[in-house]
Structure formats: C-alpha cells, structure tokens
Design a protein around this motif. Sequence first.
Motif, mmCIF file in Angstrom:
data_model
loop_
_atom_site.group_PDB
_atom_site.id
_atom_site.type_symbol
_atom_site.label_atom_id
_atom_site.label_comp_id
_atom_site.label_asym_id
_atom_site.label_seq_id
_atom_site.Cartn_x
_atom_site.Cartn_y
_atom_site.Cartn_z
ATOM 1 N N PHE A 187 30.204 -8.847 19.485
ATOM 2 C CA PHE A 187 31.240 -8.930 20.510
ATOM 3 C C PHE A 187 30.923 -10.092 21.439
ATOM 4 O O PHE A 187 29.789 -10.570 21.507
ATOM 5 C CB PHE A 187 31.356 -7.620 21.307
ATOM 6 C CG PHE A 187 30.276 -7.388 22.324
ATOM 7 C CD1 PHE A 187 30.394 -7.880 23.637
ATOM 8 C CD2 PHE A 187 29.131 -6.669 22.002
ATOM 9 C CE1 PHE A 187 29.407 -7.653 24.584
ATOM 10 C CE2 PHE A 187 28.143 -6.443 22.942
ATOM 11 C CZ PHE A 187 28.280 -6.938 24.236
ATOM 12 N N TYR A 188 31.959 -10.545 22.118
ATOM 13 C CA TYR A 188 31.766 -11.482 23.214
ATOM 14 C C TYR A 188 32.585 -10.982 24.385
ATOM 15 O O TYR A 188 33.542 -10.221 24.218
ATOM 16 C CB TYR A 188 32.145 -12.914 22.821
ATOM 17 C CG TYR A 188 33.618 -13.156 22.621
ATOM 18 C CD1 TYR A 188 34.436 -13.578 23.674
ATOM 19 C CD2 TYR A 188 34.201 -12.989 21.368
ATOM 20 C CE1 TYR A 188 35.789 -13.808 23.492
ATOM 21 C CE2 TYR A 188 35.547 -13.215 21.173
ATOM 22 C CZ TYR A 188 36.341 -13.619 22.230
ATOM 23 O OH TYR A 188 37.682 -13.839 22.046
ATOM 24 N N ASP A 189 32.223 -11.409 25.587
ATOM 25 C CA ASP A 189 32.894 -10.888 26.765
ATOM 26 C C ASP A 189 32.820 -11.897 27.906
ATOM 27 O O ASP A 189 31.889 -12.725 27.953
ATOM 28 C CB ASP A 189 32.247 -9.567 27.189
ATOM 29 C CG ASP A 189 33.176 -8.712 28.030
ATOM 30 O OD1 ASP A 189 34.347 -9.114 28.222
ATOM 31 O OD2 ASP A 189 32.737 -7.647 28.502
ATOM 32 N N TYR A 190 33.787 -11.806 28.790
ATOM 33 C CA TYR A 190 33.808 -12.604 30.017
ATOM 34 C C TYR A 190 33.766 -11.639 31.209
ATOM 35 O O TYR A 190 34.502 -10.644 31.227
ATOM 36 C CB TYR A 190 35.086 -13.452 30.116
ATOM 37 C CG TYR A 190 35.369 -14.294 28.896
ATOM 38 C CD1 TYR A 190 34.423 -15.193 28.406
ATOM 39 C CD2 TYR A 190 36.589 -14.211 28.224
ATOM 40 C CE1 TYR A 190 34.680 -15.969 27.288
ATOM 41 C CE2 TYR A 190 36.867 -14.978 27.113
ATOM 42 C CZ TYR A 190 35.902 -15.857 26.636
ATOM 43 O OH TYR A 190 36.161 -16.631 25.528
ATOM 44 N N ILE A 191 32.920 -11.951 32.176
ATOM 45 C CA ILE A 191 32.765 -11.077 33.340
ATOM 46 C C ILE A 191 32.955 -11.920 34.606
ATOM 47 O O ILE A 191 32.198 -12.879 34.848
ATOM 48 C CB ILE A 191 31.366 -10.412 33.357
ATOM 49 C CG1 ILE A 191 31.118 -9.654 32.034
ATOM 50 C CG2 ILE A 191 31.240 -9.469 34.544
ATOM 51 C CD1 ILE A 191 29.710 -9.136 31.874
ATOM 52 N N ALA A 227 28.984 -13.483 27.739
ATOM 53 C CA ALA A 227 28.021 -12.788 26.892
ATOM 54 C C ALA A 227 28.483 -12.826 25.448
ATOM 55 O O ALA A 227 29.678 -12.769 25.151
ATOM 56 C CB ALA A 227 27.862 -11.340 27.352
ATOM 57 N N ILE A 228 27.534 -12.923 24.557
ATOM 58 C CA ILE A 228 27.797 -12.807 23.122
ATOM 59 C C ILE A 228 26.649 -12.011 22.531
ATOM 60 O O ILE A 228 25.482 -12.234 22.862
ATOM 61 C CB ILE A 228 27.950 -14.197 22.458
ATOM 62 C CG1 ILE A 228 28.391 -14.038 20.998
ATOM 63 C CG2 ILE A 228 26.686 -15.006 22.556
ATOM 64 C CD1 ILE A 228 28.844 -15.354 20.366
ATOM 65 N N MET A 253 21.229 -10.878 22.215
ATOM 66 C CA MET A 253 22.312 -11.197 23.148
ATOM 67 C C MET A 253 22.021 -12.497 23.876
ATOM 68 O O MET A 253 20.872 -12.775 24.260
ATOM 69 C CB MET A 253 22.495 -10.075 24.169
ATOM 70 C CG MET A 253 23.600 -10.356 25.204
ATOM 71 S SD MET A 253 23.718 -9.105 26.503
ATOM 72 C CE MET A 253 24.445 -7.776 25.571
ATOM 73 N N PHE A 254 23.079 -13.268 24.054
ATOM 74 C CA PHE A 254 23.059 -14.394 24.991
ATOM 75 C C PHE A 254 23.905 -13.987 26.188
ATOM 76 O O PHE A 254 25.045 -13.540 26.028
ATOM 77 C CB PHE A 254 23.634 -15.662 24.361
ATOM 78 C CG PHE A 254 23.899 -16.758 25.363
ATOM 79 C CD1 PHE A 254 22.921 -17.690 25.661
ATOM 80 C CD2 PHE A 254 25.125 -16.847 26.024
ATOM 81 C CE1 PHE A 254 23.158 -18.694 26.596
ATOM 82 C CE2 PHE A 254 25.375 -17.848 26.939
ATOM 83 C CZ PHE A 254 24.385 -18.766 27.240
ATOM 84 N N ILE A 286 28.144 -21.239 21.453
ATOM 85 C CA ILE A 286 27.312 -20.033 21.343
ATOM 86 C C ILE A 286 27.850 -19.245 20.145
ATOM 87 O O ILE A 286 29.060 -19.029 20.023
ATOM 88 C CB ILE A 286 27.400 -19.186 22.625
ATOM 89 C CG1 ILE A 286 27.282 -20.075 23.869
ATOM 90 C CG2 ILE A 286 26.329 -18.114 22.644
ATOM 91 C CD1 ILE A 286 27.748 -19.404 25.139
ATOM 92 N N TYR A 287 26.978 -18.775 19.292
ATOM 93 C CA TYR A 287 27.444 -18.160 18.050
ATOM 94 C C TYR A 287 26.471 -17.090 17.577
ATOM 95 O O TYR A 287 25.307 -17.035 17.997
ATOM 96 C CB TYR A 287 27.629 -19.223 16.961
ATOM 97 C CG TYR A 287 26.364 -19.998 16.644
ATOM 98 C CD1 TYR A 287 25.535 -19.598 15.597
ATOM 99 C CD2 TYR A 287 26.005 -21.108 17.396
ATOM 100 C CE1 TYR A 287 24.376 -20.300 15.304
ATOM 101 C CE2 TYR A 287 24.848 -21.812 17.110
ATOM 102 C CZ TYR A 287 24.035 -21.410 16.069
ATOM 103 O OH TYR A 287 22.883 -22.103 15.786
ATOM 104 N N THR A 288 26.938 -16.242 16.675
ATOM 105 C CA THR A 288 26.067 -15.246 16.031
ATOM 106 C C THR A 288 25.662 -15.756 14.649
ATOM 107 O O THR A 288 26.212 -16.735 14.134
ATOM 108 C CB THR A 288 26.799 -13.889 15.891
ATOM 109 O OG1 THR A 288 27.971 -14.068 15.097
ATOM 110 C CG2 THR A 288 27.195 -13.351 17.263
ATOM 111 N N ASP A 289 24.711 -15.046 14.042
ATOM 112 C CA ASP A 289 24.133 -15.555 12.785
ATOM 113 C C ASP A 289 25.091 -15.467 11.600
ATOM 114 O O ASP A 289 24.785 -15.965 10.517
ATOM 115 C CB ASP A 289 22.822 -14.841 12.462
ATOM 116 C CG ASP A 289 22.983 -13.331 12.353
ATOM 117 O OD1 ASP A 289 24.129 -12.852 12.323
ATOM 118 O OD2 ASP A 289 21.950 -12.622 12.301
#
Length: 557
Positions: free
Chosen positions: A358-362, A372-373, A427-428, A490-493
């Motif tokens: 997931f990714y999110d904006y806060i 966040a990712i 997590m980033f 920013i990315y996941t594997d």
Amino acid sequence: MIFSGTTTRRNVAELTDYLDMKTLQRLQDEFSAVAGQPVCICTSDGRALLAPCRAEYEATPSGEEEPCDLKRIPCKAGYVDTDFSEAQVVVDDEVIGQVRLLREATAEGSYVNAALEPMHKNLMPLMANMLEQFCRGAVQLRSRIQQLVALHKVTAQITTGGYDFQKVLDTITRTVVEATDAKASTIRLLAADGQELVIRSGCNLSDAYLDKGVIRLDQSLIDQEAVQTGKPVYIADIPSDPRVVYPDAASREGFASGLCAPMVFKGRCEGLIRVYMGQTHKFDWFETELIKTIANAAAAAISHSRLHEDAVHSWEIKRQVAMAGEVQRRMIPDRSPSFEGFDIFGEYVPSQQLAGDFYDYINLPPDNLGIAICDVVGKGVRASLLMASIRASLRAHARNVYDMSEVLEQVNRDLCADTLISDFATMFYGVLNSETLELTYSCAGHLPPMLVRDGKCTELEAAGGVLGIFPDMDYPISRVDLLPGDVILIYTDGLNEAANFEGEQFGRQRIAEALQFAAAEGFSAQVITRHCLWCMRRFAGIQQRGDDTTLVAIRVK
C-alpha cells in the motif's frame, strides 16, 4: 429424512392377471392338439375362460410327417368332463386356475379314447405346471420392467433433481424398496474419518431401529467386506448371522434376509445401501445387479453433490475475497495530493485480488505531507489483513507524534504485539516540507528510493530493520534538500524483481535507466510511474507477476 409406511404388491387371483386371452387361447389349442381331446382352461372356480374345441396339427403340403400348423375344430355338440379332468394351476400357494380335459357328447354318446387315458393322467399335471411356469415368467418379466423403471426413476432424480442432496438419497431408498419388494432400506455414508457409518436416509424403519446405535466400519464385518471387495454382501438370515452388529433390533424390525451394497464412484466408497427383506429371500442376479447399479448411481450423485457444494463454497470465498479486495482498494488514495511545489502520483498494481502493498498520503500541518509506501510479506488474505493493520497503526501515530523515528517505532511495537515473528513488513516513511523543499525520511528495511538530479540517478541512504520482528528496533532519520527538477521514485520489490521467461529480473539498473529517461523528457509524476511500469512489462512480457507492485513518483516543480 426417514420414511414410514409400507409398499405392497397386489395379490394376483386369476390366470388373466398373468396372461392375456390370446396367449391363453394359443395354449388351450396346443394342449388340445397334444391330448387329442378338447382341453379347457378355466378360472379358479371352474368357469371356462374360452370356448372348448378339438385341435389337431395339419400335415405339411408336401406330406411330411412334421406338423406345420394347428387346426381348430369347434365342438358343436356338448361336452363333459372326464373322470380325471381337473389339474389346478397354483402360483405362490394360491389356486389361480384349472386345466380340464373334456370328452365330446355326440349322438352316438360321449367320445372317449381309452388308449390315451394313461397318457392323459400324466398330461394334466404337466399342462397345469406349464401354465404355472408361464405365469411365473410373466410375473418375473413384469417385475424386471418395474425394476428397470425404478432404476430409470433413480437416475432421472440424480441427473435432473438439482442439488437437493437429501431428496436424492430419500428417493433412492424409497425406490429400492419399491423395486425389490423389500421391507426396508437404508443408506449410510462414511464419515470424514472413514470409519463411522452415518445413516442419512431410510425407508420403512422405526425410530427405535434408527436410534439403535453407531455402526463403525472396524466393528462390522459385513460392511468391511462390502467396502474392501467393492461387491454386494448377502445376509441369508439376519437375526442369526454372527456378522450382524444389532441382531435383536433386526429381529424386532422383522428382517429376514438382506443385501449390503457399497456405493462406489471412481474407486472411492462413499457409503453403503442395505436392503432388508421381510422373509427369507435369495437375491437373484438381476436384483443384485439392479441394487449395484443404483448404489453406484447414488455414489455418483454424492460425489457430484460434494463437488457442487465445494463449488458453491469456492464461489462464496471468491465473492468474499472480491469484496475484501474492493475494501482494500478503497484504502489506497484515489487521487494525488495537491501539495505546493511538488507533483506527486502513486500507482498500485496487485498481483491478486488481495495484496500486501500500500501507499498513503498523510496531511501534517504546517506545510508538511507524509508519504508512506509499505510491502507486507506474503500475498492474499493474510497479507491484506496485515496491510490494513499497519496502515491503521501508521495513520494513528503519524497524526499524533512529530518525531518520525518514534512513529515507526510505535508501528513496529504494534505489529510485534499482534502478530507472529513470520509476519513482517518493510516501509518507507517520509515527510515533505513545501517551504524548505526538504525530505525527511526513514526506511524500515525498505528498498532505498531513487533520486534523479541533473540526469544522474542515485539511491537515497536507508537504514533501519523491518517492522514486526524486534520490538526495540531503532529507525534512524535521514534528510535531503531537494531542488526544482529533482525526481524521486519510491517502489516495492515487485518492480525490480519482475522476471522474464528466462528468470532474469528487471533489476535496479533498468529502473534507474527508465527513471532517467522519464526525468530527461520532463514527464509528469503520473507519466513517470506509467513509463517505469511499461518498461518493466515490456521486459517481463506476458510472464505472470509473482508479487504486488507499488510506485510513488515525486517531481519537484
């Protein structure tokens, strides 16, 4: 469902209930021709069924001695019985007719051939016996037809009766009783352990018999033999057979003989059909084959019903997963944030309906935006539940704690408290400042983001362990001052580990090249993510993705 009541067969009282008049006429003519005197077939009380006549064989036109046709000569004069005229036709201990030998009464007196009298005395019982055999054959033929109709009824119920499993079983036990003129019938299915036989349907059985107790396969020699050999087992005398588990209950129920047939489909025994007779009975080949066929059809119905139940259950699970996937997708931002000085866009590509990325904006005042990712270990339902838990924990702590390092520590402790050690995530988490263009971030075991500046691609420093393993893990903070024109990915594997058919991974180098090209072309954040995904898909081809892929691109205006 257990049926009550009985099935009965109509008692046959007369010859005409067995044979039609045309057949009786032919037999009477044949008997008359053989006897050389009129023979009359009568009812049980002596009434003639057909007009008497003499019958004799005509010679063939060529004069050969062998007769070729029967000539009937009606008796014009009266007729009287001979002294030995009557022979009774008996079926199932019931007199259903008579055969009488007659002598013609002419003007000269009654005609008697004294030379034939000894033969007539022997012929009369023989003729009566022949009639009896014809009647028994007719009964058997009718019985076979009824049994075949019953078999058709069962198979029709199985194939067109829908998926009402209990209705199918009840139809089978009832039809078996009707087809075999049995006293009762039961169907017992093997339980999940393959040992206990659970009664699922019965016909003409008392409640006391149904409640007599459990039957286990390892205690019933009859059932063991049927299951092991795959063949019906005959019980000649149920109350006295030492293999019977509950002989007293069988005696009270009035059972004499029985047959136990296994229900086998594709080599698997689903259970057994038992047929109980109220009198001593030897099942002939046809009856045995009929019960075997019904038993195997029942096994097929059971198997198909289970497949249907599995399909319904599978469909329900898929429906629930689809609903959960829809809920999960609503947790992903449906639009990019409007944040001064930055162009931001995220892309979420799950490999299954439920994902662990997931990714999110806060929104963080003043003039700050959290990004966040996260990549949760595994896929499917388990990973999606962890994803929802981590997202909720991050949002709760990020809005109330300023120190980024402490935010990740709190999320880590929450995950460690509620999950197994095998449940972890990377997590980033970073915070952008619109006034200073500063990015403050921390990586919890996550891949380092890529930064393109002046055409060169570098990876941002990252430190910190994964979430969910050690509750006292530290998460150092890093900072980078951004410049207009900078691009961050920013990315996941799922992006770098995407493989082609040769097993070669897309890798960080290809990601960097795609990012550099996009930055040089001045692509927007949305086009940057789409370009990187397109490069990855072009490399991997139609190879199925094995992991979720999530990207967030940031372009500094």
